[in-house]
Design a protein around this motif. Structure first.
Motif, PDB file in Angstrom:
ATOM      1  N   ASP A  89      10.687  -6.337  -5.359  1.00  0.00           N
ATOM      2  CA  ASP A  89      10.812  -5.012  -4.944  1.00  0.00           C
ATOM      3  C   ASP A  89       9.915  -4.549  -3.584  1.00  0.00           C
ATOM      4  O   ASP A  89       9.164  -5.379  -3.231  1.00  0.00           O
ATOM      5  N   THR A  90      10.135  -3.509  -2.993  1.00  0.00           N
ATOM      6  CA  THR A  90       9.493  -3.053  -2.034  1.00  0.00           C
ATOM      7  C   THR A  90       8.824  -1.682  -2.271  1.00  0.00           C
ATOM      8  O   THR A  90       8.737  -0.935  -3.037  1.00  0.00           O
ATOM      9  N   LEU A  91       7.455  -1.730  -1.534  1.00  0.00           N
ATOM     10  CA  LEU A  91       6.411  -0.852  -1.970  1.00  0.00           C
ATOM     11  C   LEU A  91       6.123   0.052  -0.658  1.00  0.00           C
ATOM     12  O   LEU A  91       5.986  -0.542   0.335  1.00  0.00           O
ATOM     13  N   THR A  92       6.603   1.390  -0.558  1.00  0.00           N
ATOM     14  CA  THR A  92       6.610   2.088   0.490  1.00  0.00           C
ATOM     15  C   THR A  92       5.633   3.328   0.597  1.00  0.00           C
ATOM     16  O   THR A  92       5.444   4.075  -0.529  1.00  0.00           O
ATOM     17  N   LEU A  93       4.613   3.392   1.326  1.00  0.00           N
ATOM     18  CA  LEU A  93       3.774   4.367   1.405  1.00  0.00           C
ATOM     19  C   LEU A  93       4.139   5.068   2.595  1.00  0.00           C
ATOM     20  O   LEU A  93       4.057   4.692   3.952  1.00  0.00           O
ATOM     21  N   VAL A  94       4.827   6.276   2.411  1.00  0.00           N
ATOM     22  CA  VAL A  94       5.262   7.129   3.557  1.00  0.00           C
ATOM     23  C   VAL A  94       4.137   7.567   4.590  1.00  0.00           C
ATOM     24  O   VAL A  94       3.094   7.695   4.353  1.00  0.00           O
ATOM     25  N   GLY A  95       4.497   7.262   5.863  1.00  0.00           N
ATOM     26  CA  GLY A  95       3.611   7.326   7.202  1.00  0.00           C
ATOM     27  C   GLY A  95       2.702   6.153   7.447  1.00  0.00           C
ATOM     28  O   GLY A  95       2.356   6.006   8.278  1.00  0.00           O
ATOM     29  N   PHE A  96       2.259   5.380   6.297  1.00  0.00           N
ATOM     30  CA  PHE A  96       1.705   4.044   6.434  1.00  0.00           C
ATOM     31  C   PHE A  96       2.292   2.959   6.756  1.00  0.00           C
ATOM     32  O   PHE A  96       2.469   2.240   7.652  1.00  0.00           O
ATOM     33  N   GLY A  97       3.406   2.690   5.773  1.00  0.00           N
ATOM     34  CA  GLY A  97       4.176   1.458   5.896  1.00  0.00           C
ATOM     35  C   GLY A  97       4.833   0.946   4.759  1.00  0.00           C
ATOM     36  O   GLY A  97       4.621   1.539   3.693  1.00  0.00           O
ATOM     37  N   SER A  98       5.593  -0.130   5.065  1.00  0.00           N
ATOM     38  CA  SER A  98       6.226  -0.881   3.667  1.00  0.00           C
ATOM     39  C   SER A  98       5.954  -2.030   3.627  1.00  0.00           C
ATOM     40  O   SER A  98       5.880  -2.953   4.500  1.00  0.00           O
TER      41      SER A  98
ATOM     42  N   LYS B  97      14.192 -23.304   1.328  1.00  0.00           N
ATOM     43  CA  LYS B  97      14.081 -21.751   1.495  1.00  0.00           C
ATOM     44  C   LYS B  97      12.824 -21.275   0.800  1.00  0.00           C
ATOM     45  O   LYS B  97      12.423 -21.698  -0.274  1.00  0.00           O
ATOM     46  N   THR B  98      12.249 -20.108   1.422  1.00  0.00           N
ATOM     47  CA  THR B  98      11.048 -19.607   0.716  1.00  0.00           C
ATOM     48  C   THR B  98      10.835 -18.058   0.847  1.00  0.00           C
ATOM     49  O   THR B  98      11.774 -17.599   1.788  1.00  0.00           O
ATOM     50  N   ARG B  99      10.234 -17.369   0.029  1.00  0.00           N
ATOM     51  CA  ARG B  99      10.050 -16.064   0.268  1.00  0.00           C
ATOM     52  C   ARG B  99       8.783 -15.781   0.815  1.00  0.00           C
ATOM     53  O   ARG B  99       7.720 -16.413   0.685  1.00  0.00           O
ATOM     54  N   VAL B 100       8.867 -14.572   1.580  1.00  0.00           N
ATOM     55  CA  VAL B 100       7.551 -14.420   2.518  1.00  0.00           C
ATOM     56  C   VAL B 100       7.269 -12.946   2.480  1.00  0.00           C
ATOM     57  O   VAL B 100       8.121 -12.151   2.398  1.00  0.00           O
ATOM     58  N   PRO B 101       6.200 -12.434   2.422  1.00  0.00           N
ATOM     59  CA  PRO B 101       5.525 -11.283   2.324  1.00  0.00           C
ATOM     60  C   PRO B 101       5.826 -10.631   3.963  1.00  0.00           C
ATOM     61  O   PRO B 101       5.741 -11.376   4.959  1.00  0.00           O
ATOM     62  N   LYS B 102       6.290  -9.417   4.095  1.00  0.00           N
ATOM     63  CA  LYS B 102       6.583  -8.776   5.199  1.00  0.00           C
ATOM     64  C   LYS B 102       5.871  -7.166   5.048  1.00  0.00           C
ATOM     65  O   LYS B 102       5.656  -6.680   4.155  1.00  0.00           O
ATOM     66  N   PHE B 103       5.205  -6.745   6.231  1.00  0.00           N
ATOM     67  CA  PHE B 103       4.858  -5.430   6.447  1.00  0.00           C
ATOM     68  C   PHE B 103       5.314  -4.747   7.520  1.00  0.00           C
ATOM     69  O   PHE B 103       5.386  -5.361   8.714  1.00  0.00           O
ATOM     70  N   ARG B 104       5.986  -3.554   7.234  1.00  0.00           N
ATOM     71  CA  ARG B 104       6.676  -3.000   8.591  1.00  0.00           C
ATOM     72  C   ARG B 104       5.787  -1.570   8.498  1.00  0.00           C
ATOM     73  O   ARG B 104       5.816  -0.796   7.634  1.00  0.00           O
ATOM     74  N   PRO B 105       4.951  -1.151   9.485  1.00  0.00           N
ATOM     75  CA  PRO B 105       4.283   0.043   9.674  1.00  0.00           C
ATOM     76  C   PRO B 105       5.128   1.059   9.963  1.00  0.00           C
ATOM     77  O   PRO B 105       6.160   1.071  10.387  1.00  0.00           O
ATOM     78  N   GLY B 106       4.674   2.258   9.444  1.00  0.00           N
ATOM     79  CA  GLY B 106       5.411   3.562   9.645  1.00  0.00           C
ATOM     80  C   GLY B 106       4.964   4.233  10.724  1.00  0.00           C
ATOM     81  O   GLY B 106       4.043   3.787  11.350  1.00  0.00           O
ATOM     82  N   LYS B 107       5.733   5.434  10.955  1.00  0.00           N
ATOM     83  CA  LYS B 107       5.757   6.028  12.286  1.00  0.00           C
ATOM     84  C   LYS B 107       4.224   6.707  12.484  1.00  0.00           C
ATOM     85  O   LYS B 107       3.567   6.699  13.603  1.00  0.00           O
ATOM     86  N   THR B 108       3.487   7.209  11.495  1.00  0.00           N
ATOM     87  CA  THR B 108       2.521   7.835  11.534  1.00  0.00           C
ATOM     88  C   THR B 108       1.130   6.815  11.976  1.00  0.00           C
ATOM     89  O   THR B 108       0.327   6.970  12.840  1.00  0.00           O
ATOM     90  N   LEU B 109       1.430   5.497  11.290  1.00  0.00           N
ATOM     91  CA  LEU B 109       0.256   4.420  11.465  1.00  0.00           C
ATOM     92  C   LEU B 109       0.618   3.970  13.346  1.00  0.00           C
ATOM     93  O   LEU B 109      -0.297   3.671  13.831  1.00  0.00           O
ATOM     94  N   LYS B 110       1.887   3.945  13.385  1.00  0.00           N
ATOM     95  CA  LYS B 110       1.955   3.385  14.774  1.00  0.00           C
ATOM     96  C   LYS B 110       1.486   4.317  15.762  1.00  0.00           C
ATOM     97  O   LYS B 110       0.909   3.917  16.699  1.00  0.00           O
ATOM     98  N   GLU B 111       1.717   5.667  15.646  1.00  0.00           N
ATOM     99  CA  GLU B 111       1.205   6.551  16.475  1.00  0.00           C
ATOM    100  C   GLU B 111      -0.374   6.715  16.519  1.00  0.00           C
ATOM    101  O   GLU B 111      -0.858   6.930  17.559  1.00  0.00           O
ATOM    102  N   ALA B 112      -1.150   6.713  15.358  1.00  0.00           N
ATOM    103  CA  ALA B 112      -2.426   6.394  15.388  1.00  0.00           C
ATOM    104  C   ALA B 112      -3.173   5.277  16.072  1.00  0.00           C
ATOM    105  O   ALA B 112      -4.154   5.407  16.777  1.00  0.00           O
ATOM    106  N   VAL B 113      -2.225   4.145  16.141  1.00  0.00           N
ATOM    107  CA  VAL B 113      -2.749   3.099  16.812  1.00  0.00           C
ATOM    108  C   VAL B 113      -2.680   3.222  18.300  1.00  0.00           C
ATOM    109  O   VAL B 113      -3.460   2.744  18.935  1.00  0.00           O
ATOM    110  N   ASN B 114      -1.476   3.852  18.779  1.00  0.00           N
ATOM    111  CA  ASN B 114      -1.308   4.013  20.252  1.00  0.00           C
ATOM    112  C   ASN B 114      -2.119   5.115  20.507  1.00  0.00           C
ATOM    113  O   ASN B 114      -2.530   6.036  20.536  1.00  0.00           O
TER     114      ASN B 114
END
Length: 90
Positions: free
Chosen positions: A40-49, A73-90
């Motif tokens: 499953d995917t865990l999404t924290l709105v504004g932070f990331g998934s 073949k293998t399963r790998v964890p991924k993190f996609r940053p949310g818009k708010t997190l991206k904006e906070a970093v830049n």
């Protein structure tokens, strides 16, 4: 920042004990692991998934010998940053 420093920051910020902050972080990490283990995917709105992606089986090459090897073949964890997190970093 390492885990100990993170615990200290959370304890001060949330006005809780370091032990409680440690339990909260451990619980959060365990929830992420269990969610991803199920696929499953865990999404924290504004932070990331946090999600799981599958890498297909493929042929690779042993760098020492040049021999062709099969990579499963293998399963790998991924993190996609949310818009708010991206904006906070830049």
């Amino acid at each position: 920042m390492n885990k100990t420093e993170l615990i200290d920051q959370i304890a001060v910020s949330a006005d809780i004990s370091k032990a409680a902050a440690n339990r909260a972080i451990d619980a959060f990490i365990n929830v992420i692991k269990e969610t991803m283990k199920k696929g499953d995917t865990l999404t924290l709105v504004g932070f990331g998934s946090f999600a799981v992606s599958t890498r297909a089986a493929r042929n690779g090459r042993n760098p020492r010998t040049g021999e062709v090897i099969k990579i499963k073949k293998t399963r790998v964890p991924k993190f996609r940053p949310g818009k708010t997190l991206k904006e906070a970093v830049n």
